[in-house]
Motif scaffolding. Structure first.
Motif, short mmCIF file in Angstrom:
data_model
loop_
_atom_site.label_atom_id
_atom_site.label_comp_id
_atom_site.label_asym_id
_atom_site.label_seq_id
_atom_site.Cartn_x
_atom_site.Cartn_y
_atom_site.Cartn_z
N THR A 80 42.62 69.90 76.39
CA THR A 80 43.16 71.26 76.51
C THR A 80 44.56 71.40 75.94
O THR A 80 45.09 72.51 75.87
CB THR A 80 43.18 71.68 77.99
OG1 THR A 80 43.95 70.73 78.74
CG2 THR A 80 41.78 71.76 78.56
N SER A 81 45.17 70.28 75.55
CA SER A 81 46.55 70.32 75.08
C SER A 81 46.69 70.10 73.58
O SER A 81 47.80 69.97 73.07
CB SER A 81 47.38 69.26 75.81
OG SER A 81 46.86 67.96 75.55
N ALA A 82 45.57 70.04 72.86
CA ALA A 82 45.63 69.75 71.43
C ALA A 82 46.30 70.89 70.67
O ALA A 82 46.04 72.07 70.92
CB ALA A 82 44.23 69.52 70.88
N VAL A 83 47.16 70.54 69.74
CA VAL A 83 47.80 71.50 68.85
C VAL A 83 47.11 71.38 67.49
O VAL A 83 47.17 70.34 66.85
CB VAL A 83 49.31 71.23 68.71
CG1 VAL A 83 49.93 72.21 67.72
CG2 VAL A 83 49.98 71.34 70.07
N GLU A 84 46.45 72.46 67.07
CA GLU A 84 45.69 72.41 65.82
C GLU A 84 46.57 72.75 64.62
O GLU A 84 47.47 73.60 64.70
CB GLU A 84 44.51 73.37 65.88
CG GLU A 84 43.33 72.85 66.67
CD GLU A 84 42.70 71.61 66.07
OE1 GLU A 84 42.97 71.30 64.90
OE2 GLU A 84 41.96 70.93 66.80
N HIS A 85 46.27 72.10 63.51
CA HIS A 85 46.97 72.35 62.26
C HIS A 85 46.04 72.99 61.23
O HIS A 85 46.33 72.99 60.03
CB HIS A 85 47.54 71.04 61.72
CG HIS A 85 48.40 70.33 62.72
ND1 HIS A 85 49.63 70.80 63.12
CD2 HIS A 85 48.18 69.20 63.44
CE1 HIS A 85 50.15 69.99 64.02
NE2 HIS A 85 49.29 69.01 64.24
N VAL A 86 44.92 73.52 61.73
CA VAL A 86 43.97 74.24 60.89
C VAL A 86 43.68 75.58 61.56
O VAL A 86 44.00 75.78 62.74
CB VAL A 86 42.66 73.46 60.69
CG1 VAL A 86 42.92 72.14 59.98
CG2 VAL A 86 41.97 73.21 62.05
#
Length: 415
Positions: A68-74
């Motif tokens: 739930t804490s992932a930061v996406e770069h797409v």
């Protein structure tokens, strides 16, 4: 009713699971659903258990963990050219496990899960397109999605299990992109329905069957073995569980390859370029292992501290803190990061497919034991306290949490 399993099932339930209410697309939660998801954290990463159904009675729990804490770069939805989603992708996994690219041609890998993901095909298409993998569609005959008896009338939609399905499909795509894939969806998460789905998968021609679910052991397990998992010449992989030390079924079946979980990290200080250790979050979460209470030890398993079947056999990445990229829109918001032994089981199924179709009558679960030098031995970490210690603590050679180790090429997965 699997009453001997009640204590273990209760322990599994206490660890929590993600509720259907997490998504605006949620359907009514079946019996056993958790009211609120328990949040787990490690090394700055947080996650919840994906599936709404808890292990209780004869019902299995899936082993998918959604970060739930992932930061996406797409971009959250769709394909973003020349960009990399968060989490390990196909190239990372092939590098870590020294696997060939573009493998799996001529094989059929089955995924067995409960309930239906209505976006399974389209979500898998986005994952494969993002990473430049060949398309695998129903129209081309590469992908099939059937119910537990092989029919086209699919079970009820379920947002939690849809995350499990996306994870499984994406991991097989990553490892064996040229394999055909059959998704068999059980009507519910009971062992009887999931086991029927395994039989259907084999009947439809799959020689590799991945199962990312489990629950407490019971005296009925040996009968389930003969009814659902005794398929000579078929590589059946099963997640060892996400509740730390303690054996689960069907990973404890003598006829399957029980797959444990590791934390996989890049390393510039090793020739391999990667390091692995036992995945453990806390005393109630981590890779499963242990000594079965009911299943007999297969002849190829030689450890002496457990008179019956020992879990696990091999392992692969499962720690959500070192998780894999997944694309899910039914119950999800597109790109996500997942972990759990639900990731490692389909990875190993894909590796078996890269090794080629097992000969008729063979016991694919025995293959790694004949090629122990073709595995990366995981020697650090533990998933609890136990005696003898190797059942829960990694060390040189065989141990419970990681088995014989993780893939170093395909040699350990050939007959």
């Amino acid at each position: 009713m699997r009453t001997p399993a009640a204590a273990r099932r209760t322990a599994l339930a206490v660890t929590g699971a993600a509720a259907l209410a997490l998504s605006a697309f949620a359907t009514a939660a079946p019996a056993g659903a958790a009211a609120d998801p328990q949040v787990y954290s490690k090394d700055g990463t947080s996650w919840v258990r994906a599936c709404d159904t808890l292990a209780h009675g004869d019902t299995m729990a899936c082993h998918a963990l959604r970060v739930t804490s992932a930061v996406e770069h797409v971009d959250a939805l769709g394909v973003t050219p020349s960009a990399v989603p968060s989490g390990y992708g196909p190239g990372d996994l092939l590098s870590a496990y020294k696997l060939p690219a573009n493998g799996g041609a001529g094989t059929t890998v089955a995924i067995v899960d409960a309930y239906n993901d209505p976006n399974a095909e389209s979500d898998m298409a986005v994952y494969r397109s993002q990473y430049g993998l060949p398309a695998c569609t129903k129209a081309s005959g590469c992908f099939r999605q059937v119910n537990q008896t092989g029919g086209s009338s699919l079970p009820a939609n379920n947002t939690g299990w849809a995350g499990e399905i996306s994870l499984d499909l994406d991991m097989v795509s990553a490892i064996a992109p040229n394999a055909k894939i059959v998704l068999v969806e059980a009507s519910s998460a009971t062992m009887a329905n999931l086991g029927t789905s395994v039989n259907t998968a084999v009947g439809l021609g799959a020689r590799f069957v991945s199962n990312s679910y489990g629950g407490g052991e019971s005296s009925a397990d040996t009968s389930y073995d003969s009814s659902y998992f005794n398929h000579p010449g078929v590589a059946i992989t099963v997640s060892s569980g996400d509740s730390a030390y303690g054996a689960e079924y069907p990973a404890a079946s003598r006829y399957v390859t029980a797959v444990g979980g590791t934390a996989l990290k890049r390393s510039s200080s090793t020739a391999r370029g990667w390091t692995e250790s036992v995945w453990l979050t806390n005393s109630t979460e981590g890779t499963g292992s242990g000594c079965s209470k009911y299943d007999a030890k297969p002849t190829w398993q030689k450890d002496t501290g457990c008179a019956k079947r020992t879990v696990a056999d091999v392992s692969a990445v499962a720690d959500p803190a070192t998780g894999v990229a997944v694309y899910q829109t039914y119950g999800g918001s597109g790109w996500a990061v997942y972990g759990g032994t639900s990731a490692s089981a389909p990875i190993i199924a894909g590796v078996y497919a890269l090794g080629g179709t097992p000969s008729s009558g063979s016991a694919p679960a025995s293959f790694p034991y004949a090629h122990t030098t073709a595995l990366f031995d995981v020697t650090t970490g533990s998933n609890g306290s136990c005696s003898p210690a190797y059942l829960c603590k990694a060390g040189a050679g065989y141990d419970g949490p990681t088995g014989l180790g993780t893939p170093n090429g395909t040699a350990a997965f050939k007959g």
